[in-house]
Design a protein around this motif. Structure first.
Motif, short mmCIF file in Angstrom:
data_model
loop_
_atom_site.label_atom_id
_atom_site.label_comp_id
_atom_site.label_asym_id
_atom_site.label_seq_id
_atom_site.Cartn_x
_atom_site.Cartn_y
_atom_site.Cartn_z
N TYR A 180 -39.20 0.97 24.28
CA TYR A 180 -38.25 0.24 23.44
C TYR A 180 -38.22 0.89 22.06
N GLY A 181 -37.21 0.56 21.26
CA GLY A 181 -37.12 1.09 19.92
C GLY A 181 -35.68 1.14 19.45
N PRO A 182 -35.45 1.72 18.26
CA PRO A 182 -34.10 1.78 17.70
C PRO A 182 -33.12 2.54 18.60
N HIS A 216 -43.58 1.64 22.25
CA HIS A 216 -42.58 2.04 21.26
C HIS A 216 -42.19 3.49 21.47
N LEU A 306 -38.63 -2.85 14.60
CA LEU A 306 -37.31 -2.94 15.20
C LEU A 306 -36.46 -4.01 14.50
N HIS A 309 -35.06 -2.39 11.43
CA HIS A 309 -33.98 -1.47 11.79
C HIS A 309 -32.72 -2.25 12.16
#
Length: 322
Positions: A180-182, A216, A306, A309
């Motif tokens: 998962y992440g931006p 991440h 997150l 972001h």
């Protein structure tokens, strides 16, 4: 990575774009393989620092031309489609062979025939290769994948192990936990949770007791670069994971807290009687022991990052509309 000529397949994807950005920041010469027709939104910000090649990996001729012109030092193979490969049907199984296995074989074959083969190849594998076996998943276990996607990815890992002694370069598969992440598609759970919380919309977690090993994307990029370093004998595939699997209800409430949203908007479904709770969890021991790699970002910290972001993206979106 300074001065290394790196080829990244699936470069416009979620993980691939983050990897390209990191490689470019570390002084690598980055060649990004992007499927014709795919959107370049994730890499448009670094387009002036990388070379983009519009190549469909199912087109062997185009692949040969591209790889011969690039002659990469390092290859990161992340172009593995997942959509439509969840149900165990004959059609999905055929599609998984056509879109995952055959391009992999062509890639390896072409790289092996180059006058100057790469020094190392790192391939993105998946936790889905393990399937229905006891957790935590360890590299030596006998896998039982339950989807055509998992089966094709596992077959790729096994074939690469079979070919290893005949290839002029080492190749290792990084079995990634759920990343998962931006800039991840909002079709996935975490981005959809952030979207709901930012707008105050109710969202239902249908399987709140399911557990997932969530990692991440920055940790994944660190791991891919680490694996691309000096080859380690005997490590044909390595788990890249956290070794921790929170429930989906815990994750949802962490997102609501990070976004300062009313936790009441998160509705938790109920596990049906007789329905088995799903638990996806890998053991990161080999990565630590063989490569010295360990994840750095815990789930709560990652969700906080997150949230920052996502909030910044929403503010920019509002400004652009104004």
């Amino acid at each position: 990575m300074e001065g290394k000529r790196c080829l990244v397949t699936g470069a416009a994807g979620f993980i691939g774009s983050h990897l390209c950005r990191r490689l470019a920041s570390e002084g690598a010469e980055v060649h990004a393989l992007v499927r014709p027709g795919s959107g370049p939104e994730r890499i448009v910000g670094i387009a002036d620092r990388i070379t983009i090649h519009r190549v469909d990996m199912v087109d062997r001729g185009a692949m040969e031309d591209c790889l011969k012109s690039v002659e990469p030092d390092l290859v990161f193979h992340l172009a593995t489609p997942t959509r439509g490969l969840g149900e165990p049907t004959a059609e999905a199984s055929r599609s998984s062979v056509d879109t995952i296995l055959l391009p992999l074989f062509d890639l390896v074959d072409i790289l092996a025939s180059l006058p100057r083969p790469p020094v190392n190849v790192v391939r993105a594998g998946t936790i889905a290769e393990y399937g229905h076996i006891a957790v935590p998943y360890r590299e030596h276990q006998h896998e039982e994948p339950v989807t055509p996607y998992g089966a094709a990815m596992l077959a790729g890992t096994k074939y690469l192990g079979l070919l290893a002694s005949r290839l002029p370069f080492p190749i290792v598969s990084a079995r990634l936990a759920l990343t998962y992440g931006p800039d991840q598609s909002r079709d996935f759970l975490l981005p959809s949770l952030f979207e709901a919380c930012s707008r105050g919309n109710e969202i239902e977690i249908r399987r709140p007791d399911d557990r997932r090993d969530l990692i991440h994307v920055e940790d994944v990029v660190d791991a891919m670069i680490c694996l691309a370093g000096d080859p380690r004998p005997g490590a044909s595939h390595v788990n890249i994971c956290t070794g921790i699997a929170p429930t989906m209800s815990e994750v949802a409430l962490m997102v609501a807290e990070a976004m300062d949203a009313d936790p009441g908007i998160v509705r938790l479904g109920k596990t049906r009687t007789g329905e088995e709770v799903s638990h996806l969890l890998s053991d990161p021991g080999m990565a630590a022991q063989v490569y010295g790699w360990r994840p750095k970002i815990g789930i709560r910290e990652g969700i906080g990052m997150l949230a920052d972001h996502f909030s910044g993206s929403l503010k920019a979106e509002v400004r652009s509309r104004g």
